[in-house]
Design a protein around this motif. Structure first.
Motif, short mmCIF file in Angstrom:
data_model
loop_
_atom_site.label_atom_id
_atom_site.label_comp_id
_atom_site.label_asym_id
_atom_site.label_seq_id
_atom_site.Cartn_x
_atom_site.Cartn_y
_atom_site.Cartn_z
N ASN A 113 -8.26 -3.81 11.02
CA ASN A 113 -9.00 -4.31 10.52
C ASN A 113 -9.16 -4.38 9.06
OD1 ASN A 113 -10.16 -4.87 12.79
ND2 ASN A 113 -11.87 -3.67 12.46
N ALA A 114 -8.49 -3.74 7.92
CA ALA A 114 -8.05 -3.36 6.78
C ALA A 114 -7.52 -4.84 6.37
CB ALA A 114 -7.42 -2.64 6.12
N GLU A 115 -5.97 -4.86 6.60
CA GLU A 115 -5.73 -5.96 7.05
C GLU A 115 -6.04 -7.42 6.99
OE1 GLU A 115 -0.62 -6.13 8.00
OE2 GLU A 115 -1.93 -5.82 9.92
N ALA A 116 -6.67 -7.63 7.86
CA ALA A 116 -7.58 -8.67 8.69
C ALA A 116 -8.15 -9.12 6.42
CB ALA A 116 -8.15 -9.16 9.61
N LYS A 117 -9.29 -7.83 6.53
CA LYS A 117 -9.93 -7.55 5.31
C LYS A 117 -9.32 -8.48 4.25
CE LYS A 117 -13.64 -5.02 6.18
NZ LYS A 117 -14.58 -3.63 5.77
N MET A 118 -7.62 -7.54 3.90
CA MET A 118 -7.32 -7.80 2.60
C MET A 118 -6.16 -9.05 2.82
SD MET A 118 -5.12 -5.03 1.83
CE MET A 118 -4.22 -4.31 3.28
N GLU A 164 -12.50 -9.32 10.63
CA GLU A 164 -11.56 -8.32 11.73
C GLU A 164 -11.39 -8.29 13.17
OE1 GLU A 164 -14.96 -5.00 10.91
OE2 GLU A 164 -14.33 -4.57 8.87
N VAL A 165 -10.48 -7.76 13.36
CA VAL A 165 -9.73 -7.82 14.60
C VAL A 165 -10.61 -6.78 15.57
CG1 VAL A 165 -7.59 -6.76 15.84
CG2 VAL A 165 -7.62 -8.19 13.74
N HIS A 166 -11.29 -6.04 15.15
CA HIS A 166 -11.93 -5.13 16.15
C HIS A 166 -13.70 -4.79 15.27
CE1 HIS A 166 -8.09 -4.05 17.95
NE2 HIS A 166 -7.91 -3.39 16.25
N SER A 167 -14.33 -4.73 17.13
CA SER A 167 -15.61 -5.08 16.10
C SER A 167 -16.53 -3.13 16.61
CB SER A 167 -16.54 -5.36 17.55
OG SER A 167 -16.80 -5.50 18.51
N ALA A 168 -14.91 -2.20 17.45
CA ALA A 168 -15.55 -1.23 17.96
C ALA A 168 -13.91 -0.53 17.77
CB ALA A 168 -16.13 -0.95 19.12
N TYR A 169 -14.00 0.72 17.60
CA TYR A 169 -12.76 1.90 17.72
C TYR A 169 -12.79 2.49 19.02
CZ TYR A 169 -12.15 -0.72 12.74
OH TYR A 169 -12.15 -0.46 11.34
N GLY A 172 0.56 -1.34 0.19
CA GLY A 172 0.04 0.08 0.39
C GLY A 172 0.71 1.39 -0.21
N LYS A 173 0.17 2.27 -0.15
CA LYS A 173 1.20 3.43 -0.27
C LYS A 173 -0.01 4.05 1.01
CE LYS A 173 2.78 7.18 -2.10
NZ LYS A 173 4.33 6.66 -2.29
N VAL A 174 0.38 5.08 1.35
CA VAL A 174 -0.35 6.48 2.40
C VAL A 174 0.09 8.07 1.57
CG1 VAL A 174 0.28 7.39 4.55
CG2 VAL A 174 0.51 5.28 4.68
N LEU A 175 -1.49 8.52 1.81
CA LEU A 175 -1.77 9.38 1.61
C LEU A 175 -1.96 10.39 2.68
CD1 LEU A 175 -2.71 9.14 -1.97
CD2 LEU A 175 -0.96 9.54 -1.11
N ALA A 176 -1.44 11.68 3.28
CA ALA A 176 -2.12 12.49 3.69
C ALA A 176 -2.52 14.06 2.55
CB ALA A 176 -1.68 12.78 5.21
N GLN A 199 -8.81 -0.60 -2.37
CA GLN A 199 -8.25 -1.41 -3.10
C GLN A 199 -7.73 -0.67 -4.96
OE1 GLN A 199 -10.05 -4.65 -2.10
NE2 GLN A 199 -7.40 -5.25 -1.48
N GLN A 200 -6.58 -1.22 -5.16
CA GLN A 200 -6.68 -0.63 -6.80
C GLN A 200 -7.74 -0.68 -7.15
OE1 GLN A 200 -3.64 -3.09 -9.40
NE2 GLN A 200 -2.64 -0.81 -9.48
N ASP A 201 -8.83 -1.51 -7.48
CA ASP A 201 -9.58 -2.39 -8.15
C ASP A 201 -11.25 -1.48 -7.76
OD1 ASP A 201 -11.00 -3.68 -5.87
OD2 ASP A 201 -11.10 -5.52 -6.96
N GLY A 202 -10.36 -0.42 -6.94
CA GLY A 202 -12.03 0.10 -6.71
C GLY A 202 -12.94 0.34 -5.01
N THR A 203 -12.03 -1.31 -5.15
CA THR A 203 -12.72 -1.52 -3.67
C THR A 203 -12.53 -0.70 -1.78
OG1 THR A 203 -13.21 -4.17 -4.23
CG2 THR A 203 -13.34 -3.23 -2.84
N VAL A 204 -13.80 -0.86 -1.76
CA VAL A 204 -13.21 0.28 -0.61
C VAL A 204 -13.68 -0.38 0.65
CG1 VAL A 204 -14.63 1.66 1.40
CG2 VAL A 204 -14.73 1.94 -1.28
N LEU A 205 -12.41 -0.41 1.78
CA LEU A 205 -11.84 -1.51 2.76
C LEU A 205 -11.97 -1.31 4.38
CD1 LEU A 205 -8.34 -3.06 2.21
CD2 LEU A 205 -9.88 -4.46 1.79
N TYR A 206 -12.41 1.06 4.05
CA TYR A 206 -12.92 1.51 4.90
C TYR A 206 -13.20 2.64 4.71
CZ TYR A 206 -12.90 3.33 9.93
OH TYR A 206 -12.97 3.81 11.10
#
Length: 191
Positions: free
Chosen positions: A161-166, A171-176, A57-61, A128-135
């Motif tokens: 959670n995103a890493e687990a989905k991929m 998901e690891v966390h049910s609430a944040y 992945g790549k991080v963007l701010a 994701q690259q294909d446009g799928t939104v993980l979060y």
């Protein structure tokens, strides 16, 4: 073509090119270099950079603020990619695509602080690259969250959670956990 359109095209092009050349993007919209809550978020984001990069992945701010990237990097240690998008073109494109609805505060106060086209409020998108939104998450500014400043989901938990989905896992966390005023002040005083 005017400078406004050139800048809009440049920011959107940079966003889309970054998406097409990476497995996924971890995007954080932030208010500005002056916001202690945003500073805390980018400090945390910096700690996640190696793990996100290793996963492809790549991080963007992204911020609507102009010309304060160096100040934000100095106060947070953030080394990832930053995009200054004063026209909020990326936020508008994501909203039009139904991917993320970033709140844009557009009032006299934000204009006097240099946000001619409004200030993008905090938001997170992992796509994701294909446009799928993980979060996706975007603050709705209110008095109780200090106008959009606090009550942001914990970035470490969001990433886990995103890493687990991929990886096709649950998901690891049910609430944040939410970023609080006390945590931000403590971090500001004690580092």
């Amino acid at each position: 073509m005017s400078d406004h359109n050139d800048n809009t095209t440049t920011q959107l092009t940079q966003f889309h090119e970054t998406l097409t050349t990476n497995k996924f993007l971890f995007v954080v919209f932030y208010r500005g270099h002056w916001c202690p809550f945003c500073q805390g978020y980018l400090k945390t984001l910096e700690t996640l950079l190696p793990s996100i990069t290793t996963a492809g992945g790549k991080v963007l701010a992204i911020t609507a603020e102009i010309g304060h990237e160096d100040a934000m990097r100095a106060s947070t240690g953030y080394t990832g990619t930053m995009i200054s998008d004063p026209t909020n073109s990326i936020a508008a494109a994501l909203k039009a695509q139904g991917k993320l609805d970033v709140a844009i505060t557009d009032n006299t106060l934000t204009k006097t602080k240099g946000y001619e086209h409004g200030m993008a409020q905090p938001a997170i998108l992992i796509i994701q690259q294909d446009g799928t939104v993980l979060y996706d998450w975007a603050i709705v500014p209110a008095v109780m969250n200090l106008g959009g400043a606090k009550d942001r989901p914990d970035l470490v938990q969001v990433w886990e959670n995103a890493e687990a989905k991929m990886e096709g896992k649950k998901e690891v966390h049910s609430a944040y956990k939410l970023q609080t005023f006390g945590q931000t002040i403590w971090s500001k005083i004690f580092g």
